[in-house]
Scaffold this motif. Structure first.
Motif, PDB file in Angstrom:
ATOM      1  N   UNK A  57      -0.613  20.398   1.801  1.00 49.64           N
ATOM      2  CA  UNK A  57      -0.994  19.208   1.039  1.00 49.64           C
ATOM      3  C   UNK A  57      -0.204  19.038  -0.256  1.00 49.64           C
ATOM      4  N   UNK A  58       0.235  20.141  -0.861  1.00 50.38           N
ATOM      5  CA  UNK A  58       0.928  20.035  -2.140  1.00 50.38           C
ATOM      6  C   UNK A  58       2.410  20.406  -2.037  1.00 50.38           C
ATOM      7  N   UNK A  59       2.994  20.230  -0.844  1.00 53.15           N
ATOM      8  CA  UNK A  59       4.435  20.448  -0.700  1.00 53.15           C
ATOM      9  C   UNK A  59       5.192  19.283  -1.339  1.00 53.15           C
ATOM     10  N   UNK A  60       6.478  19.485  -1.546  1.00 51.13           N
ATOM     11  CA  UNK A  60       7.308  18.397  -2.049  1.00 51.13           C
ATOM     12  C   UNK A  60       7.434  17.316  -0.969  1.00 51.13           C
ATOM     13  N   UNK A  61       7.476  16.037  -1.351  1.00 48.54           N
ATOM     14  CA  UNK A  61       7.639  14.964  -0.365  1.00 48.54           C
ATOM     15  C   UNK A  61       8.945  15.122   0.420  1.00 48.54           C
ATOM     16  N   UNK A  62       8.926  14.692   1.680  1.00 47.40           N
ATOM     17  CA  UNK A  62      10.117  14.786   2.513  1.00 47.40           C
ATOM     18  C   UNK A  62      10.115  13.677   3.553  1.00 47.40           C
ATOM     19  N   UNK A  63      11.289  13.469   4.166  1.00 50.10           N
ATOM     20  CA  UNK A  63      11.454  12.410   5.147  1.00 50.10           C
ATOM     21  C   UNK A  63      12.205  12.923   6.364  1.00 50.10           C
ATOM     22  N   UNK A  64      11.872  12.368   7.512  1.00 53.77           N
ATOM     23  CA  UNK A  64      12.693  12.482   8.711  1.00 53.77           C
ATOM     24  C   UNK A  64      12.804  11.067   9.268  1.00 53.77           C
ATOM     25  N   UNK A  65      14.023  10.579   9.350  1.00 53.42           N
ATOM     26  CA  UNK A  65      14.247   9.211   9.812  1.00 53.42           C
ATOM     27  C   UNK A  65      15.207   9.202  10.994  1.00 53.42           C
ATOM     28  N   UNK A  66      14.868   8.389  11.989  1.00 57.34           N
ATOM     29  CA  UNK A  66      15.723   8.226  13.160  1.00 57.34           C
ATOM     30  C   UNK A  66      15.945   6.745  13.411  1.00 57.34           C
ATOM     31  N   UNK A  67      17.210   6.350  13.585  1.00 62.97           N
ATOM     32  CA  UNK A  67      17.505   4.994  14.010  1.00 62.97           C
ATOM     33  C   UNK A  67      17.201   4.846  15.491  1.00 62.97           C
ATOM     34  N   UNK A  68      17.192   3.631  15.998  1.00 65.54           N
ATOM     35  CA  UNK A  68      16.840   3.417  17.414  1.00 65.54           C
ATOM     36  C   UNK A  68      17.716   4.200  18.381  1.00 65.54           C
ATOM     37  N   UNK A  69      18.999   4.387  18.066  1.00 65.79           N
ATOM     38  CA  UNK A  69      19.891   5.117  18.967  1.00 65.79           C
ATOM     39  C   UNK A  69      19.684   6.627  18.889  1.00 65.79           C
ATOM     40  N   UNK A  70      18.984   7.088  17.846  1.00 64.68           N
ATOM     41  CA  UNK A  70      18.778   8.524  17.650  1.00 64.68           C
ATOM     42  C   UNK A  70      17.496   9.039  18.282  1.00 64.68           C
ATOM     43  N   UNK A  71      16.627   8.134  18.711  1.00 68.73           N
ATOM     44  CA  UNK A  71      15.386   8.542  19.364  1.00 68.73           C
ATOM     45  C   UNK A  71      15.677   8.761  20.844  1.00 68.73           C
ATOM     46  N   UNK A  72      15.507   9.986  21.353  1.00 65.44           N
ATOM     47  CA  UNK A  72      15.831  10.253  22.761  1.00 65.44           C
ATOM     48  C   UNK A  72      14.853   9.569  23.707  1.00 65.44           C
ATOM     49  N   UNK A  73      15.312   9.296  24.920  1.00 63.64           N
ATOM     50  CA  UNK A  73      14.503   8.604  25.927  1.00 63.64           C
ATOM     51  C   UNK A  73      14.402   9.443  27.191  1.00 63.64           C
ATOM     52  N   UNK A  74      13.178   9.565  27.701  1.00 65.43           N
ATOM     53  CA  UNK A  74      12.934  10.229  28.988  1.00 65.43           C
ATOM     54  C   UNK A  74      12.676   9.163  30.050  1.00 65.43           C
ATOM     55  N   UNK A  75      13.053   9.473  31.300  1.00 57.00           N
ATOM     56  CA  UNK A  75      12.814   8.553  32.421  1.00 57.00           C
ATOM     57  C   UNK A  75      12.105   9.322  33.517  1.00 57.00           C
ATOM     58  N   UNK A  76      10.748   9.385  33.472  1.00 56.48           N
ATOM     59  CA  UNK A  76      10.015  10.153  34.474  1.00 56.48           C
ATOM     60  C   UNK A  76      10.172   9.618  35.889  1.00 56.48           C
ATOM     61  N   UNK A  77      10.239   8.273  36.014  1.00 56.40           N
ATOM     62  CA  UNK A  77      10.368   7.615  37.313  1.00 56.40           C
ATOM     63  C   UNK A  77      11.087   6.291  37.122  1.00 56.40           C
ATOM     64  N   UNK A  78      11.550   5.733  38.217  1.00 53.18           N
ATOM     65  CA  UNK A  78      12.101   4.384  38.178  1.00 53.18           C
ATOM     66  C   UNK A  78      10.984   3.422  37.790  1.00 53.18           C
ATOM     67  N   UNK A  79      11.221   2.616  36.763  1.00 52.82           N
ATOM     68  CA  UNK A  79      10.213   1.647  36.339  1.00 52.82           C
ATOM     69  C   UNK A  79       9.466   2.030  35.086  1.00 52.82           C
ATOM     70  N   UNK A  80       9.724   3.228  34.538  1.00 48.07           N
ATOM     71  CA  UNK A  80       9.058   3.633  33.300  1.00 48.07           C
ATOM     72  C   UNK A  80       9.999   4.517  32.491  1.00 48.07           C
ATOM     73  N   UNK A  81      10.005   4.302  31.182  1.00 44.58           N
ATOM     74  CA  UNK A  81      10.776   5.156  30.286  1.00 44.58           C
ATOM     75  C   UNK A  81       9.925   5.491  29.065  1.00 44.58           C
ATOM     76  N   UNK A  82      10.302   6.569  28.407  1.00 45.66           N
ATOM     77  CA  UNK A  82       9.512   7.070  27.285  1.00 45.66           C
ATOM     78  C   UNK A  82      10.427   7.319  26.092  1.00 45.66           C
ATOM     79  N   UNK A  83      10.179   6.646  24.981  1.00 45.51           N
ATOM     80  CA  UNK A  83      10.881   6.957  23.749  1.00 45.51           C
ATOM     81  C   UNK A  83      10.159   8.131  23.095  1.00 45.51           C
ATOM     82  N   UNK A  84      10.848   9.248  22.965  1.00 41.39           N
ATOM     83  CA  UNK A  84      10.239  10.487  22.477  1.00 41.39           C
ATOM     84  C   UNK A  84      10.447  10.557  20.963  1.00 41.39           C
ATOM     85  N   UNK A  85       9.493  10.002  20.228  1.00 45.33           N
ATOM     86  CA  UNK A  85       9.602   9.940  18.770  1.00 45.33           C
ATOM     87  C   UNK A  85       9.406  11.324  18.170  1.00 45.33           C
TER      88      UNK A  85
END
Length: 323
Positions: free
Chosen positions: A155-183
């Protein structure tokens, strides 16, 4: 020789049967979580003229440890979230449409584009502004903001950030017809580079076909919920259609390996989050989240006196907050 050959074939058959049964048992043991509570999010005003659909953090769904708040926001021209403080939690902003600028008292600033995410750990204290980008032909900013409690040790750590642009978020494809953006977390063999304090998995499921199933594995015992962004789906073995703007709290039995999701329309989208429960007392006053009332009072005192993380509380002003 005939007896030996017969015996050998029996052994082979036994081995094949063993592995078939083992595979069948493995599949059957993938028991799905089910929906234990359903809450419809109604659009209401928030901030300076913004509109949000809030579910977690309302009277209908106040306690869902470690999740504190979920807002599905729409920021029209002239609206926004000017300078405001935080302490004791993380805020995750995920843009669905448009873009939003941010600026804080630690000197951090930038723009979250469509499909990008900002994972901010407020820790001991920070003041920031979140303001929309409006331009001709540019859609109004729409997105999700999720607040996640921090364990006492962070709770009292220094503030920090992790930022990802749209191209940096990996995508999984479990099946044809569905994809998952793994944030954050892991989905179907794909892992996000985001490393949240306290642990949290966060996925954006997107279907383009009706009737497609996907089984998302989840850590046993973690709190998990779904927010339906578009379309309709079923969860687990229950055939009940679940529609847009509903938050679905999932069961967390030790025998359940994850959750089975099935689209009922070709445009179905949802957000799925899971995190380890925090079994600690919680006292929240707006954007301040601590473990005791005394710590909340100390937070207000720190903010008024400009110390312990709020040194710039009375001298810093964002460049974007007044726009």
């Amino acid at each position: 020789m005939g007896h030996k050959r017969a015996a050998f074939l029996v052994v082979l058959l036994s081995i094949a049967t063993y592995f078939t049964l083992r595979t069948t048992m493995s599949t059957s043991q993938q028991l799905s979580r089910s929906v234990t509570k359903k809450v419809l999010s109604i659009e209401t005003p928030e901030g300076a003229g913004a509109l949000v659909r809030r579910s977690i953090g309302t009277a209908s769904l106040r306690n869902l440890t470690p999740f504190l708040m979920l807002d599905h926001f729409h920021v029209s021209k002239g609206a926004g979230f000017p300078d405001h403080p935080h302490r004791g939690q993380s805020t995750i902003t995920y843009m669905l449409e448009g873009s939003s600028r941010h600026e804080d008292s630690a000197g951090h600033k930038g723009t979250i584009e469509t499909g990008g995410v900002q994972w901010m750990v407020a820790g001991r204290g920070i003041i920031h502004a979140e303001m929309p980008v409006h331009a001709p032909g540019h859609p109004d900013p729409r997105g999700l903001q999720l607040w996640v409690n921090l364990p006492k040790q962070y709770k009292m750590v220094e503030p920090s950030y992790q930022e990802l642009g749209p191209a940096e978020i990996p995508t999984a494809t479990p099946k044809d017809g569905v994809r998952v953006k793994v944030i954050s977390g892991k989905s179907h063999g794909v892992e996000s580079p985001v490393r949240p304090l306290g642990g949290c998995w966060y996925f954006h499921y997107i279907w383009d076909k009706e009737g497609v199933e996907a089984f998302q594995e989840l850590p046993q015992g973690w709190t998990a919920f779904i927010y339906v962004l578009k379309g309709s789906l079923t969860v687990g073995a229950d055939p009940t259609p679940l529609d847009a703007f509903h938050t679905l709290v999932l069961s967390a039995n030790s025998t359940e390996a994850g959750v089975l999701l099935k689209s009922l329309s070709p445009d179905t989208q949802l957000m799925l989050a899971a995190a380890e429960p925090i079994n600690e007392p919680i006292v929240q006053h707006g954007p301040f989240v601590m473990n005791t009332q005394e710590e909340i009072m100390q937070t207000f005192q720190d903010y008024r006196q400009g110390k312990n993380g709020f040194e710039k509380a009375h001298v810093w002003k964002s460049e974007i907050g007044g726009l």
